[in-house]
Design a protein around this motif. Structure first.
Motif, PDB file in Angstrom:
ATOM      1  N   MET A 124       0.838  -1.201   0.000  1.00 22.53           N
ATOM      2  CA  MET A 124       0.000   0.000   0.000  1.00 22.53           C
ATOM      3  C   MET A 124       0.874   1.253   0.000  1.00 22.53           C
ATOM      4  N   MET A 125       1.930   1.260   0.807  1.00 25.50           N
ATOM      5  CA  MET A 125       2.819   2.406   0.851  1.00 25.50           C
ATOM      6  C   MET A 125       3.536   2.610  -0.486  1.00 25.50           C
ATOM      7  N   LYS A 126       3.940   1.530  -1.122  1.00 21.35           N
ATOM      8  CA  LYS A 126       4.684   1.636  -2.372  1.00 21.35           C
ATOM      9  C   LYS A 126       3.836   2.191  -3.503  1.00 21.35           C
ATOM     10  N   ARG A 127       2.516   2.130  -3.362  1.00 20.24           N
ATOM     11  CA  ARG A 127       1.661   2.751  -4.369  1.00 20.24           C
ATOM     12  C   ARG A 127       1.794   4.279  -4.336  1.00 20.24           C
ATOM     13  N   HIS A 128       2.327   4.800  -3.241  1.00 22.55           N
ATOM     14  CA  HIS A 128       2.588   6.240  -3.125  1.00 22.55           C
ATOM     15  C   HIS A 128       4.083   6.481  -3.362  1.00 22.55           C
ATOM     16  N   SER A 129       4.485   6.346  -4.608  1.00 14.70           N
ATOM     17  CA  SER A 129       5.911   6.410  -4.931  1.00 14.70           C
ATOM     18  C   SER A 129       6.500   7.798  -4.704  1.00 14.70           C
ATOM     19  N   ASP A 130       5.647   8.809  -4.627  1.00 18.18           N
ATOM     20  CA  ASP A 130       6.128  10.165  -4.415  1.00 18.18           C
ATOM     21  C   ASP A 130       6.319  10.504  -2.942  1.00 18.18           C
ATOM     22  N   VAL A 131       5.926   9.592  -2.044  1.00 21.85           N
ATOM     23  CA  VAL A 131       6.055   9.815  -0.608  1.00 21.85           C
ATOM     24  C   VAL A 131       7.244   9.019  -0.088  1.00 21.85           C
ATOM     25  N   THR A 132       8.169   9.704   0.574  1.00 27.75           N
ATOM     26  CA  THR A 132       9.359   9.022   1.100  1.00 27.75           C
ATOM     27  C   THR A 132       9.529   9.190   2.601  1.00 27.75           C
ATOM     28  N   ARG A 133       8.706  10.043   3.240  1.00 27.89           N
ATOM     29  CA  ARG A 133       8.840  10.311   4.674  1.00 27.89           C
ATOM     30  C   ARG A 133       7.494  10.034   5.340  1.00 27.89           C
ATOM     31  N   TRP A 134       7.500   9.039   6.208  1.00 29.34           N
ATOM     32  CA  TRP A 134       6.253   8.547   6.785  1.00 29.34           C
ATOM     33  C   TRP A 134       6.269   8.664   8.312  1.00 29.34           C
ATOM     34  N   GLY A 135       5.195   9.227   8.869  1.00 27.81           N
ATOM     35  CA  GLY A 135       4.958   9.177  10.299  1.00 27.81           C
ATOM     36  C   GLY A 135       4.069   7.982  10.608  1.00 27.81           C
ATOM     37  N   VAL A 136       4.447   7.196  11.598  1.00 20.82           N
ATOM     38  CA  VAL A 136       3.813   5.903  11.832  1.00 20.82           C
ATOM     39  C   VAL A 136       3.202   5.820  13.233  1.00 20.82           C
ATOM     40  N   MET A 137       1.921   5.461  13.299  1.00 20.19           N
ATOM     41  CA  MET A 137       1.269   5.122  14.566  1.00 20.19           C
ATOM     42  C   MET A 137       1.498   3.642  14.831  1.00 20.19           C
ATOM     43  N   ALA A 138       2.333   3.340  15.802  1.00 15.08           N
ATOM     44  CA  ALA A 138       2.621   1.958  16.191  1.00 15.08           C
ATOM     45  C   ALA A 138       3.404   2.000  17.497  1.00 15.08           C
ATOM     46  N   PRO A 139       3.336   0.932  18.297  1.00 10.98           N
ATOM     47  CA  PRO A 139       4.131   0.896  19.528  1.00 10.98           C
ATOM     48  C   PRO A 139       5.612   0.710  19.217  1.00 10.98           C
ATOM     49  N   ALA A 140       6.455   1.033  20.182  1.00  4.43           N
ATOM     50  CA  ALA A 140       7.900   1.075  19.961  1.00  4.43           C
ATOM     51  C   ALA A 140       8.488  -0.264  19.539  1.00  4.43           C
ATOM     52  N   HIS A 141       7.828  -1.381  19.858  1.00  5.86           N
ATOM     53  CA  HIS A 141       8.387  -2.695  19.492  1.00  5.86           C
ATOM     54  C   HIS A 141       8.114  -3.063  18.045  1.00  5.86           C
ATOM     55  N   TRP A 142       7.269  -2.279  17.356  1.00  7.22           N
ATOM     56  CA  TRP A 142       6.893  -2.645  15.987  1.00  7.22           C
ATOM     57  C   TRP A 142       8.102  -2.510  15.060  1.00  7.22           C
ATOM     58  N   PRO A 143       8.307  -3.456  14.121  1.00 12.44           N
ATOM     59  CA  PRO A 143       9.505  -3.441  13.260  1.00 12.44           C
ATOM     60  C   PRO A 143       9.430  -2.382  12.164  1.00 12.44           C
ATOM     61  N   ILE A 144       9.608  -1.135  12.540  1.00  7.36           N
ATOM     62  CA  ILE A 144       9.428  -0.023  11.612  1.00  7.36           C
ATOM     63  C   ILE A 144      10.478  -0.022  10.500  1.00  7.36           C
ATOM     64  N   ASP A 145      11.600  -0.697  10.716  1.00  5.61           N
ATOM     65  CA  ASP A 145      12.658  -0.707   9.702  1.00  5.61           C
ATOM     66  C   ASP A 145      12.268  -1.478   8.451  1.00  5.61           C
ATOM     67  N   GLN A 146      11.158  -2.217   8.493  1.00  5.29           N
ATOM     68  CA  GLN A 146      10.729  -2.956   7.306  1.00  5.29           C
ATOM     69  C   GLN A 146       9.953  -2.065   6.333  1.00  5.29           C
ATOM     70  N   LEU A 147       9.636  -0.846   6.719  1.00  7.25           N
ATOM     71  CA  LEU A 147       8.844   0.039   5.881  1.00  7.25           C
ATOM     72  C   LEU A 147       9.733   0.760   4.877  1.00  7.25           C
ATOM     73  N   PRO A 148       9.199   1.083   3.697  1.00  9.97           N
ATOM     74  CA  PRO A 148       9.997   1.776   2.681  1.00  9.97           C
ATOM     75  C   PRO A 148      10.208   3.247   3.034  1.00  9.97           C
ATOM     76  N   GLY A 149      11.255   3.821   2.462  1.00  8.57           N
ATOM     77  CA  GLY A 149      11.544   5.230   2.693  1.00  8.57           C
ATOM     78  C   GLY A 149      12.023   5.477   4.116  1.00  8.57           C
ATOM     79  N   GLN A 150      11.845   6.711   4.582  1.00  9.27           N
ATOM     80  CA  GLN A 150      12.147   7.069   5.960  1.00  9.27           C
ATOM     81  C   GLN A 150      10.846   6.979   6.770  1.00  9.27           C
ATOM     82  N   ALA A 151      10.894   6.294   7.893  1.00 10.01           N
ATOM     83  CA  ALA A 151       9.700   6.141   8.723  1.00 10.01           C
ATOM     84  C   ALA A 151      10.088   6.290  10.181  1.00 10.01           C
ATOM     85  N   TRP A 152       9.236   6.945  10.959  1.00 12.78           N
ATOM     86  CA  TRP A 152       9.484   7.132  12.381  1.00 12.78           C
ATOM     87  C   TRP A 152       8.167   7.060  13.139  1.00 12.78           C
TER      88      TRP A 152
END
Length: 313
Positions: A124-152
């Motif tokens: 779903m994220m990759k369908r937004h090829s123009d977006v590279t910086r993502w803010g993520v709602m998730a708890p700290a243990h979630w594996p955020i490094d698997q997401l494309p682009g920059q995510a925090w």
């Protein structure tokens, strides 16, 4: 899930599902069953199906515990050689961890039988090829490094929201009212994509309904006018995933079992399969106006039972 997330009363949850129905899959008249048939439990109709798909929360378990009779029902279905699968909107846990929890409750599901909405977050994220910086709602243990682009992770700093080009709402376990206000205000000032990995508005957690990320996504969408994009029930990807694994099974011999009308039942109807609504131990436990709810929603299930293992406890 830590249980720290806020709770929602059932009437408010129903009102939210009805309010946001136009953001969910639509149904053609031909996709509606002629009527809802009451059955004692799932074994009463098991011979009509070659594949049965289960929601987990409210059907197999409520919170950490198996719903009474569910273990016996699954065991009986295994003995009849019915194929069994699970679709879950639990995007906060790895599939292996989800299956392990079910095994700890006594269920014998395999990893291959599970489809999680989490599988479709990255596509779903990759369908937004123009977006590279993502803010993520998730708890700290979630594996955020698997997401494309920059995510925090979205926290309590305004810069978390200001610098994001899009938002991904996965799990509300660490969410709170202040963060929600920041998200809504930021989006109102600068509308951007809102992607949702768990479209549930709430989930049964034993003695309360936890507020899920879908609820906060809709509030954020109200603030900025951006339609949220969702994966998971009731949307098609997860249902198509299961059906494609069994190409030789007629969809009319596939059953979706759930406790929530606007996720499990709507999703099953939209996918062209049969549906069973359970009313004990989940979202509708103790609810006494199902006919009125069907009228308000504009759709209803093929079958209804108190629980999949009612009478088998």
């Amino acid at each position: 899930m830590t249980g720290a997330r806020p709770a929602l009363d059932r009437e408010s949850a129903i009102a939210a599902y009805l309010k946001y129905a136009d953001r969910m899959p639509g149904l053609a008249p031909g996709q509606l069953p002629a009527e809802t048939c009451d059955v004692a439990n799932i074994l009463a109709i098991a011979d009509q199906f070659d594949l049965i798909i289960f929601d987990a929360f409210g059907v197999l378990n409520s919170g950490a515990e198996a719903i009474p009779g569910a273990l016996q029902a699954i065991s009986s279905l295994r003995a009849q050689d019915v194929e069994l699968a699970i679709i879950t909107n639990d995007a906060s846990n790895a599939p292996a961890a989800i299956i392990e929890r079910h095994r700890n409750r006594g269920f014998d599901f395999s990893l291959e039988s599970l489809v999680s909405s989490a599988k479709y977050i990255v596509p779903m994220m990759k369908r937004h090829s123009d977006v590279t910086r993502w803010g993520v709602m998730a708890p700290a243990h979630w594996p955020i490094d698997q997401l494309p682009g920059q995510a925090w992770f979205l926290g309590d700093d305004d810069s978390d929201y200001d610098t994001a080009e899009g938002f991904v709402l996965i799990d509300s376990d660490a969410w709170n009212e202040k963060r929600q206000r920041r998200l809504e205000t930021n989006l109102a000032n600068n509308p951007r994509p809102i992607l949702v990995g768990n479209p549930d508005i709430c989930a049964p957690m034993g003695d309360f309904l936890s507020v899920e990320s879908g609820y906060f996504a809709h509030l954020a969408a109200d603030a900025c006018g951006v339609m949220p994009e969702c994966v998971g029930k009731p949307y098609r990807e997860v249902f198509d995933d299961i059906l494609q694994r069994y190409p030789d099974i007629d969809p009319q011999r596939v059953l979706m079992v759930g406790d929530t009308l606007h996720t499990d039942i709507l999703g099953g109807l939209a996918a062209g399969i049969k549906t069973l609504l359970v009313t004990r131990g989940g979202f509708l436990d103790g609810y006494d106006d199902l006919a009125g709810l069907y009228d308000r929603a504009g759709f209803w299930p093929h079958f209804r039972a108190p629980a999949i293992g009612a009478g088998l406890e």
